[in-house]
Write a protein that holds these residues in place. Structure first.
Motif, PDB file in Angstrom:
ATOM      1  N   TRP A  18      36.427  37.262  45.811  1.00 23.78           N
ATOM      2  CA  TRP A  18      35.169  36.512  45.767  1.00 23.78           C
ATOM      3  C   TRP A  18      35.076  35.620  47.007  1.00 23.78           C
ATOM      4  O   TRP A  18      34.030  35.548  47.658  1.00 23.78           O
ATOM      5  CB  TRP A  18      35.087  35.674  44.492  1.00 23.78           C
ATOM      6  CG  TRP A  18      33.821  34.874  44.453  1.00 23.78           C
ATOM      7  CD1 TRP A  18      32.610  35.278  43.987  1.00 23.78           C
ATOM      8  CD2 TRP A  18      33.636  33.537  44.935  1.00 23.78           C
ATOM      9  NE1 TRP A  18      31.688  34.279  44.155  1.00 23.78           N
ATOM     10  CE2 TRP A  18      32.294  33.199  44.731  1.00 23.78           C
ATOM     11  CE3 TRP A  18      34.484  32.598  45.513  1.00 23.78           C
ATOM     12  CZ2 TRP A  18      31.773  31.952  45.084  1.00 23.78           C
ATOM     13  CZ3 TRP A  18      33.972  31.371  45.872  1.00 23.78           C
ATOM     14  CH2 TRP A  18      32.624  31.065  45.650  1.00 23.78           C
ATOM     15  N   LYS A  19      36.184  34.967  47.344  1.00 17.13           N
ATOM     16  CA  LYS A  19      36.208  34.089  48.505  1.00 17.13           C
ATOM     17  C   LYS A  19      35.984  34.895  49.786  1.00 17.13           C
ATOM     18  O   LYS A  19      35.241  34.469  50.676  1.00 17.13           O
ATOM     19  CB  LYS A  19      37.549  33.354  48.559  1.00 17.13           C
ATOM     20  CG  LYS A  19      37.608  32.186  49.494  1.00 17.13           C
ATOM     21  CD  LYS A  19      38.935  31.456  49.331  1.00 17.13           C
ATOM     22  CE  LYS A  19      38.998  30.226  50.175  1.00 17.13           C
ATOM     23  NZ  LYS A  19      40.286  29.526  50.034  1.00 17.13           N
ATOM     24  N   ILE A  26      28.663  33.988  54.402  1.00 16.71           N
ATOM     25  CA  ILE A  26      28.412  32.704  55.056  1.00 16.71           C
ATOM     26  C   ILE A  26      28.559  32.853  56.574  1.00 16.71           C
ATOM     27  O   ILE A  26      27.764  32.316  57.343  1.00 16.71           O
ATOM     28  CB  ILE A  26      29.355  31.612  54.504  1.00 16.71           C
ATOM     29  CG1 ILE A  26      28.959  31.264  53.069  1.00 16.71           C
ATOM     30  CG2 ILE A  26      29.354  30.377  55.389  1.00 16.71           C
ATOM     31  CD1 ILE A  26      29.961  30.391  52.334  1.00 16.71           C
ATOM     32  N   SER A  27      29.572  33.621  57.003  1.00 15.30           N
ATOM     33  CA  SER A  27      29.806  33.814  58.437  1.00 15.30           C
ATOM     34  C   SER A  27      28.613  34.465  59.126  1.00 15.30           C
ATOM     35  O   SER A  27      28.286  34.130  60.269  1.00 15.30           O
ATOM     36  CB  SER A  27      31.053  34.677  58.657  1.00 15.30           C
ATOM     37  OG  SER A  27      32.195  33.994  58.197  1.00 15.30           O
ATOM     38  N   CYS A  28      27.946  35.374  58.427  1.00 15.15           N
ATOM     39  CA  CYS A  28      26.788  36.063  59.008  1.00 15.15           C
ATOM     40  C   CYS A  28      25.628  35.103  59.277  1.00 15.15           C
ATOM     41  O   CYS A  28      24.773  35.382  60.117  1.00 15.15           O
ATOM     42  CB  CYS A  28      26.324  37.184  58.085  1.00 15.15           C
ATOM     43  SG  CYS A  28      27.472  38.571  58.016  1.00 15.15           S
ATOM     44  N   ASN A  29      25.612  33.975  58.579  1.00 16.54           N
ATOM     45  CA  ASN A  29      24.532  33.007  58.732  1.00 16.54           C
ATOM     46  C   ASN A  29      24.986  31.725  59.428  1.00 16.54           C
ATOM     47  O   ASN A  29      24.262  30.736  59.414  1.00 16.54           O
ATOM     48  CB  ASN A  29      23.938  32.671  57.355  1.00 16.54           C
ATOM     49  CG  ASN A  29      23.297  33.882  56.714  1.00 16.54           C
ATOM     50  OD1 ASN A  29      22.572  34.616  57.356  1.00 16.54           O
ATOM     51  ND2 ASN A  29      23.602  34.102  55.445  1.00 16.54           N
ATOM     52  N   SER A  30      26.159  31.741  60.027  1.00 16.97           N
ATOM     53  CA  SER A  30      26.704  30.548  60.666  1.00 16.97           C
ATOM     54  C   SER A  30      26.401  30.534  62.150  1.00 16.97           C
ATOM     55  O   SER A  30      26.162  31.573  62.767  1.00 16.97           O
ATOM     56  CB  SER A  30      28.227  30.499  60.478  1.00 16.97           C
ATOM     57  OG  SER A  30      28.558  30.368  59.130  1.00 16.97           O
ATOM     58  N   LEU A  35      31.327  28.946  62.940  1.00 20.21           N
ATOM     59  CA  LEU A  35      32.198  30.097  62.749  1.00 20.21           C
ATOM     60  C   LEU A  35      33.560  29.876  63.398  1.00 20.21           C
ATOM     61  O   LEU A  35      34.590  30.229  62.823  1.00 20.21           O
ATOM     62  CB  LEU A  35      31.536  31.355  63.294  1.00 20.21           C
ATOM     63  CG  LEU A  35      32.142  32.685  62.891  1.00 20.21           C
ATOM     64  CD1 LEU A  35      32.321  32.808  61.389  1.00 20.21           C
ATOM     65  CD2 LEU A  35      31.285  33.822  63.392  1.00 20.21           C
ATOM     66  N   CYS A  36      33.579  29.254  64.559  1.00 21.26           N
ATOM     67  CA  CYS A  36      34.853  28.946  65.222  1.00 21.26           C
ATOM     68  C   CYS A  36      35.704  28.016  64.363  1.00 21.26           C
ATOM     69  O   CYS A  36      36.919  28.222  64.232  1.00 21.26           O
ATOM     70  CB  CYS A  36      34.616  28.325  66.598  1.00 21.26           C
ATOM     71  SG  CYS A  36      34.070  29.525  67.824  1.00 21.26           S
TER      72      CYS A  36
END
Length: 137
Positions: A18-19, A26-30, A35-36
């Protein structure tokens, strides 16, 4: 006994999957900076978990676990060598190719994780079967 232990481990795996799913979304929208920071946090988390696993493997007095530990170390080295080879293969190529290569690697890493989960299922079912046979005798 096997059921309790395996259920607990499956619960941990569910949480981790799940994580993983959540972090990818979340990374796709960061932003790049977000993201770094997330990548650095994940690297620390991974290193801590790897240290914990290595410690568990080394502290065990079981010969069976020592075989796992030795081969885990070999596998980790093989993964590092593979990553270095892939980086070398992508070196000198344009950014689009490097991005595509990283996406391809991510895709296969997830495929390998799926295979590892299937292998864990087979091993778990075999362990449960062994326990059942032991109880019958």
């Amino acid at each position: 006994m096997a059921q309790d232990m395996l259920s607990a481990k499956l619960g941990e795996l569910d949480d981790r999957l799940w994580k993983l799913h959540s972090r990818i979304l979340i990374s796709c929208n960061s932003s790049h900076s977000q993201l770094c920071r997330e990548i650095e946090a994940l690297k620390l988390e991974y290193a801590e978990e790897e240290t914990t696993l290595r410690s568990k493997l080394k502290l065990s007095k079981s010969t069976y676990v020592s075989v796992l530990s030795k081969n885990y170390e070999r596998m980790e080295q093989l993964i590092k060598d593979t990553e270095a080879q892939l980086e070398a293969a992508a070196a000198g190529t344009d950014a689009a190719f490097q991005t595509e290569a990283k996406l391809l690697l991510a895709e296969y890493a997830l495929d390998f994780a799926y295979q590892a989960a299937d292998r864990a299922l087979l091993i778990s079912m075999d362990a449960i079967d062994s326990e059942l046979l032991e109880q019958e005798n």
